[in-house]
Enzyme design. Sequence first.
Site, PDB file in Angstrom:
ATOM      1  CB  SER A   1     -42.248 -31.120  70.093  1.00  0.00           C
ATOM      2  OG  SER A   1     -41.089 -31.825  70.467  1.00  0.00           O
ATOM      3  CE  LYS A   2     -46.755 -38.425  68.250  1.00  0.00           C
ATOM      4  NZ  LYS A   2     -47.294 -38.582  66.922  1.00  0.00           N
TER       5      LYS A   2
END
Length: 459
Positions: free
Chosen positions: A225-226
């Site tokens: 995930s970012k």
Amino acid sequence: MNVKTRIAPSPTGRFHIGTARTALFNYLYAKKTGGCFCIRIEDTDKERSKVEYETEILEGLAWLGLEADEFVRQSERAPRHAELLQRLIDEGKAYISDELSHERAFDTIDRPRRDMNKVMNLRTQVIRLKNPGKEITFRDEIRGDITFDTTELGDFVIARSISDPLYHFAVVVDDMDMGITHVIRGEDHISNTPRQILIQGALGAPRPIYAHLPLILNEKRAKMSKRSGDTVAIMDYRAEGLLPEAFNNYLALLGWNPGDEREYFTLPELCEAFSLERVQRSGGVWNREKLLSVNQHWMREMDDAMFAKEVHGMGDFDIDSIHKVVSLLKERAHTFKEAHDMLEADLRCLFEEPALDRTALVKKEPVDRAGLTKIALSELKAHITSLADDATADDAKSALMPYADAEEEKGKGGRGAVLWPLRYALSGQERSPDPFTLIALLGKGDTLRRIDAALALLS
Ligand code: GLU
């Protein structure tokens, strides 16, 4: 059965590697079975959907070569969603209720239509599906049978109003109308499936075949995930100079195994080899090194002109100069960005006359180093003069190494005392390709001129 799959991205964020892999698997399965692959943009969430995300997703899919046989924009199907919501209400299979209410019994289903419309306009009203409250088992092609007790879901919300269906409802209607036979998507959707099956039941829609793909995990085994600092946007990889061939190849192997040791696949080869049976259940761990090595493989497969064009696209190096060093770049670079950075750094000397520094040229102590360097360069110059004009790096090496080896024997400064000034004279850089490669790339004329410039510093 005529297979029909779809990728159904919501344009609420950038084009994510997980979406790309799901799209790829849907595409591969459809192509493998002679079926149809569809793209459906799920833009019913009006607040979060953005045109720029949609554009990026579509550009990304096109970049990967995952061409759709059919394209649908969910928001354009709003009248159809409203029609079916209304039908469920009319049939008593859904009803309008207070948002917070989870009670089944509600009198609105018996209300006349004009009242209902009024109720619909109130923000606190939602439409709920009458949940028969049963156990649901569905077969997942990857995970086998999965059973859920749906009673605890209660009468869940399927729309905020007649014109504002929620994801579960829109997805089921669209899959039904489009004739989607296989729903292949991330395993984070497993828990959504029972709700969607209940909606299918209410609509009398056929149940598609489900296949939930394992998550993509980062090196810490957490979901990529970012937020965890992972690079998850496909277009960031593209900007770095990764090839779509490499991406498809790498993403396919992240969750699917071909059953043999084969590592490199083109998209048509993947279509041929793919099967849902070989999709693994456990999460695929992202391995950047592996991605880079797959990319390097596909970069090396490119013809030189295309390769040079890609490097050129990364900056302002002139294409003819890039052409000269393509084989060197193919040997070393893993991405086009890296290739470009090499031209800016280690390979800069091939395009610009080096500014030599006398101290660096004679390198270290002792004091007579300048003298030794001068002798070494003069000796090398003589050997280089006798090289053919189109001498390769190997030719240069065979011509010069015996001299360097002989110096090593003498023990004065060793090979380094010969090879360092040569490399430095040619490059003016601390780091550069080896001197033989430089000779081959610069050509005999430039090589000799640069050696003369270095000798001039020593006289
Ligand atoms: N729109 C959903 C998403 O972006 C996908 C729906 C589905 O594949 O069923 O996660």
